[in-house]
Design a protein around this motif. Sequence first.
Motif, PDB file in Angstrom:
ATOM      1  N   GLY A  43     -21.568  -9.932  52.102  1.00 54.26           N
ATOM      2  CA  GLY A  43     -20.270 -10.301  52.665  1.00 54.26           C
ATOM      3  C   GLY A  43     -19.563  -9.120  53.301  1.00 54.26           C
ATOM      4  O   GLY A  43     -18.988  -9.236  54.397  1.00 54.26           O
ATOM      5  N   ALA A  44     -19.603  -7.965  52.634  1.00 53.37           N
ATOM      6  CA  ALA A  44     -18.946  -6.779  53.175  1.00 53.37           C
ATOM      7  C   ALA A  44     -19.616  -6.313  54.464  1.00 53.37           C
ATOM      8  O   ALA A  44     -18.943  -5.995  55.455  1.00 53.37           O
ATOM      9  CB  ALA A  44     -18.957  -5.662  52.132  1.00 53.37           C
ATOM     10  N   SER A  84     -21.485  -8.099  56.568  1.00 53.78           N
ATOM     11  CA  SER A  84     -21.264  -9.082  57.631  1.00 53.78           C
ATOM     12  C   SER A  84     -19.861  -8.961  58.214  1.00 53.78           C
ATOM     13  O   SER A  84     -19.667  -9.066  59.436  1.00 53.78           O
ATOM     14  CB  SER A  84     -21.489 -10.500  57.093  1.00 53.78           C
ATOM     15  N   THR A  85     -18.880  -8.733  57.347  1.00 50.89           N
ATOM     16  CA  THR A  85     -17.504  -8.577  57.818  1.00 50.89           C
ATOM     17  C   THR A  85     -17.358  -7.342  58.687  1.00 50.89           C
ATOM     18  O   THR A  85     -16.740  -7.387  59.769  1.00 50.89           O
ATOM     19  CB  THR A  85     -16.538  -8.494  56.621  1.00 50.89           C
ATOM     20  N   LEU A  86     -17.898  -6.233  58.246  1.00 51.49           N
ATOM     21  CA  LEU A  86     -17.812  -5.000  59.029  1.00 51.49           C
ATOM     22  C   LEU A  86     -18.557  -5.131  60.357  1.00 51.49           C
ATOM     23  O   LEU A  86     -18.103  -4.605  61.389  1.00 51.49           O
ATOM     24  CB  LEU A  86     -18.369  -3.834  58.217  1.00 51.49           C
ATOM     25  N   ALA A 124     -18.959  -7.923  62.040  1.00 49.34           N
ATOM     26  CA  ALA A 124     -18.124  -8.774  62.897  1.00 49.34           C
ATOM     27  C   ALA A 124     -16.961  -7.985  63.494  1.00 49.34           C
ATOM     28  O   ALA A 124     -16.612  -8.160  64.668  1.00 49.34           O
ATOM     29  CB  ALA A 124     -17.604  -9.961  62.088  1.00 49.34           C
ATOM     30  N   ILE A 125     -16.357  -7.101  62.694  1.00 49.04           N
ATOM     31  CA  ILE A 125     -15.267  -6.266  63.206  1.00 49.04           C
ATOM     32  C   ILE A 125     -15.780  -5.326  64.290  1.00 49.04           C
ATOM     33  O   ILE A 125     -15.140  -5.147  65.341  1.00 49.04           O
ATOM     34  CB  ILE A 125     -14.621  -5.463  62.053  1.00 49.04           C
TER      35      ILE A 125
END
Length: 305
Positions: free
Chosen positions: A223-224, A226-228, A230-231
Amino acid sequence: MAVEQPVPTSAATPGDQTRIHNIGYRNYDGPRLGRSYATRSLYSQSLRGAYGLGRSVKSKVLPMLLFVVMCVPAAIMVAVAVATKAKDLPVDYTRYAIIMQAVISLYVASQAPQSVSRDLRFKTVPLYFSRPIETADYVRAKYAALASAMFVLTAAPLIVLYVGALLAKLDFADQTKGFAQGLVSVALLSLLFAGIGLVIASVTPRRGFGIAAVIAVLTISYGAVSTLQAIADAQNSTGAIPWIGLFSPVTLIDGVQSAFLGASSAFPGAAGPTGGEGVVYVLVVLGLIAACYGLLMRRYQKVGL
């Protein structure tokens, strides 16, 4: 003068129930199968236990259910491809495990503690080491058993896809190549996930804690990352996306297969690693597998666990 005769020491006094039996102890003169046989037996027992075989019905429910969940979508895809006479399968072989990563994570989280936490909790590890088996044998057997169980879990749906593709009369060469690439991918995934799961589970004798810890590590890291990613994609920093993917087991496998196994990357914007970055991915994956093995060896160096 009368001399009192001594009473023999072997004579039983009234009420004494002592008996001496010669039960004829004999030395064992049969075959001694040695360490290799003990290691194979431990591997076989651990592999069977990963699917609840030889255990209670309750122990079979979750692993068998997860196995079915892994295979059913593949069977549905095959049925659709055959019915519609499609030119290709809906999902590439290398993509299937990435799509089903939640099921894979749940499986390793449930079975890694079952493999080692029970031995710690009931203190049976010293009993293993009292036989002709050493620390390295125990670690290899447990690691190989869980990795094999995970390979069965992840390779079975690929076999369903491959057989279905041949029944649908898709191109044999293309399907065989994709199938082989998928097998290499899930083999690496099985080794990596099994190592991480066993290292975490070997820390605690509590099975519940082990399950929660494995799920937390796998899901939070993915999750971490994937979030980074995407950012970074939103800020047009596409060059950073492949490097961020080095910090999650799932994205590591995705990067390796997109760099060397002809897979399409699941990273944002399909910004998978290039050839040079792919080499780094391979080195990190192999390094993590070796590190997990080394940590397990160190964990089991002390017999009095």
